[in-house]
Scaffold this motif. Structure first.
Motif, short mmCIF file in Angstrom:
data_model
loop_
_atom_site.label_atom_id
_atom_site.label_comp_id
_atom_site.label_asym_id
_atom_site.label_seq_id
_atom_site.Cartn_x
_atom_site.Cartn_y
_atom_site.Cartn_z
N CYS A 44 0.86 -1.18 0.00
CA CYS A 44 0.00 0.00 0.00
C CYS A 44 0.89 1.23 0.00
CB CYS A 44 -0.88 -0.03 1.25
SG CYS A 44 -1.99 1.37 1.41
N ALA B 41 -2.86 3.91 -3.33
CA ALA B 41 -2.52 2.82 -4.25
C ALA B 41 -2.42 1.52 -3.46
CB ALA B 41 -1.20 3.11 -4.96
N PHE C 29 -2.14 -2.91 -9.76
CA PHE C 29 -2.47 -2.21 -8.51
C PHE C 29 -3.54 -1.17 -8.79
CE2 PHE C 29 1.35 -0.22 -10.24
CZ PHE C 29 1.14 1.15 -10.12
N VAL D 278 -5.31 2.45 -8.14
CA VAL D 278 -5.00 3.82 -7.71
C VAL D 278 -6.33 4.55 -7.58
CG1 VAL D 278 -3.93 6.00 -8.33
CG2 VAL D 278 -2.72 3.88 -8.80
N THR E 157 -7.41 -0.52 -13.34
CA THR E 157 -6.18 -0.69 -12.56
C THR E 157 -4.97 -0.28 -13.41
OG1 THR E 157 -5.94 -2.98 -13.30
CG2 THR E 157 -7.08 -2.63 -11.20
N TRP F 65 5.14 6.05 -4.16
CA TRP F 65 4.83 7.34 -4.77
C TRP F 65 6.07 8.22 -4.79
CZ3 TRP F 65 0.66 8.16 -7.52
CH2 TRP F 65 -0.52 7.47 -7.22
N ILE G 279 4.16 7.29 -9.80
CA ILE G 279 4.36 6.14 -8.91
C ILE G 279 5.24 5.11 -9.60
CG2 ILE G 279 2.21 4.99 -9.66
CD1 ILE G 279 1.88 4.04 -6.71
N SER H 64 6.70 1.02 -9.61
CA SER H 64 6.32 -0.33 -9.18
C SER H 64 7.41 -1.32 -9.56
CB SER H 64 4.99 -0.75 -9.84
OG SER H 64 5.10 -0.67 -11.26
N ILE I 172 -0.06 9.05 -13.33
CA ILE I 172 -1.49 8.87 -13.07
C ILE I 172 -2.21 10.16 -13.48
CG2 ILE I 172 -3.22 8.36 -11.29
CD1 ILE I 172 -1.20 6.07 -11.81
#
Length: 487
Positions: free
Chosen positions: A41, A49, A60, A62, A77, A90, A98, A100, A112
């Protein structure tokens, strides 16, 4: 004579945690079941997220913070990874960016949309490829723009310039085993790591040097964590030889013995520490626990002071922590956690009770704001800077974010040594130095060879196009003669 027990004075002794009402939770979220000890998270003042279950890949959610209640199963997603997502973080300098890390061995960085997702997001701004095993850790540099650290199950730490898609540093000799976590210090000049070999290390990434190391920081075999505090000390969580959970505080100048060591209990969930540099409070959440314990760190013995425990009925699958600038100062909120259950995310608010409605200066010293103190190039050149602080007196208002632009240098027009393209290639061969940069002569020779191949291929295609064009002209002329009855 009667002795009265002296109670230590602290404005945080009465911090109390409170879950929000049901309608302010995020319901019907299928939280990931991956067996990996990350927080699952990440949260900032605009978005929440959460890593979720996904068929045929990794994804994931958002969500805009205000989108509480039941989340539709069809809600879009971020789903560009081909394997489960293991960690998300983030960007501290842009609330719409963000990163990942995934089992597919890649790191992806995403932009995003300002108001959240309306369609599934499958195209990252940049893909960073350099690990040969799954990537379990991603963490942004605290003060330099676009600098991102990733650590994989190949026991390698990579540091990237996301703005140019370059691999800046490769640290491939410091960790002989799985890396459990990595944490930057306050100005991002060093990072500390906890490793499966039971060592805590402090590393200078730009020099590729080991600054300090403590073997068997915790003697138990289960996962450890190590984080930097604002004053440069290191706080760790781990297990004793008897499998009791422990907390410890270390002075990097002398790692022989901990400054403080406390045993908590004999539960088996890994302890995830969350640190607030403004109040010097550490919140410790165990995976699978149903409690959050919090401790104040001070300069006098015993250094680690237990404050209180927030307890709820349900165990936590993961946890996110809101940056200070996203809290409600008018309600004396000093921390907010986002607790993951099996099917929902529940915000938990930590407040210090105060009678006055006025701004509480002592609770809210100036805190790290969203502006980067350095550009990536300045940090690489050896500069360091503390976070740029902002006042929360007027309550933080998020500003318009600038889009993340990846400036891939053009090898044809740029006379400088060519940088790596957006999709970065395979890692350096075995026996490479601990830190490798993309400017060596071998790299340039390889680039020159590739460029030569491209030019040759281009020449062949041009010749082919010319030949085909001539053939088309001849056939058209022949067709014309046939239609006129000349042939």
């Amino acid at each position: 004579m009667s002795f009265r027990k002296v109670v230590r004075q602290s404005k945080f002794r009465h911090v109390f945690g409170q879950p929000v009402k049901n309608d302010q939770c995020y319901e019907d979220i299928r939280v990931s079941r991956v067996t990996w000890d990350s927080t699952f998270c990440a949260v900032n003042p605009k978005f929440l997220a959460v890593i979720v279950e996904a068929s045929g890949g990794g994804a994931f959610l958002v969500l805009p913070l205000g989108k509480t209640g039941r989340i539709d199963k069809a809600y879009p997603t971020v789903c560009g990874h081909t394997g489960p997502v293991l960690d998300i973080d983030w960007c501290p300098h842009n609330d719409e960016v963000i990163a990942s890390g995934s089992e597919d061995c890649t790191v992806m960085v995403w932009q995003i949309p300002e108001n959240g997702l309306t369609l599934p997001l499958t195209e990252p701004v940049v893909v960073l490829e350099g690990h040969i095993k799954r990537v379990g850790i991603v963490t942004w540099h605290p003060t330099a723009r676009n600098v991102l650290l990733s650590a994989g199950c190949d026991n390698v730490v990579l540091i990237w310039n996301v703005g140019t898609a370059e691999e800046l540093y490769r640290l491939d000799t410091q960790h002989p085993d799985l890396i459990y976590n990595v944490c930057w210090n306050r100005n991002g000049s060093l990072f500390c790591s906890a490793c499966k070999d039971k060592s805590v290390r402090i590393i200078d990434p730009r020099r590729g040097t080991l600054v300090a190391e403590r073997e068997k920081a915790h003697e138990g075999a289960r996962p450890m964590r190590a984080i930097f505090l604002a004053d440069g000390k290191v706080f760790t969580t781990g297990f004793s030889r008897m499998s009791e959970r422990q907390l410890a505080l270390w002075d990097p100048g002398n790692l022989e013995d901990p400054m403080a060591l406390q045993e908590l209990d004999s539960s088996n969930g890994a302890l995830l520490p969350f640190y607030d540099p403004d109040t010097n409070v550490v919140y410790v959440c165990g995976k699978g626990d149903s409690s959050i314990r919090y401790f104040e760190i001070t300069d006098e013995p015993p250094y680690i002071h237990f404050l209180n425990t927030f307890t709820s009925k349900e165990p936590q699958r993961g946890m996110g922590s809101m940056p200070k600038r996203g809290l409600e100062v008018s309600k004396c909120e000093i921390a907010r956690f986002y607790k993951l259950h099996e099917r929902k995310c529940e915000p938990i608010v930590m407040t210090v009770p105060r009678k006055s409605d006025l701004f509480q200066d002592d609770l809210y010293p100036d805190t790290a704001g969203p502006e980067a103190a350095l550009e990536a190039e300045e940090w690489v050149s050896g500069r360091d800077a503390d976070p740029i602080l902002i006042s929360l007196r007027e309550a933080y208002v998020p500003s318009k974010q600038r889009d993340l632009k990846v400036n891939r240098r053009n090898v044809l027009s740029d006379s400088r040594p060519a940088s790596t393209p957006a999709r970065l290639g395979a890692p350096s061969p075995a026996g490479s130095t601990a830190v490798t940069t993309a400017s060596g002569s071998l790299y340039r020779a390889e680039e020159a060879r590739k460029l030569d191949e491209i030019m040759q291929e281009l020449q062949k295609l041009r010749t082919l196009v010319t030949e085909q064009s001539d053939r088309i002209n001849r056939l058209e002329a022949q067709l014309g003669r046939l239609q006129n009855g000349d042939a």
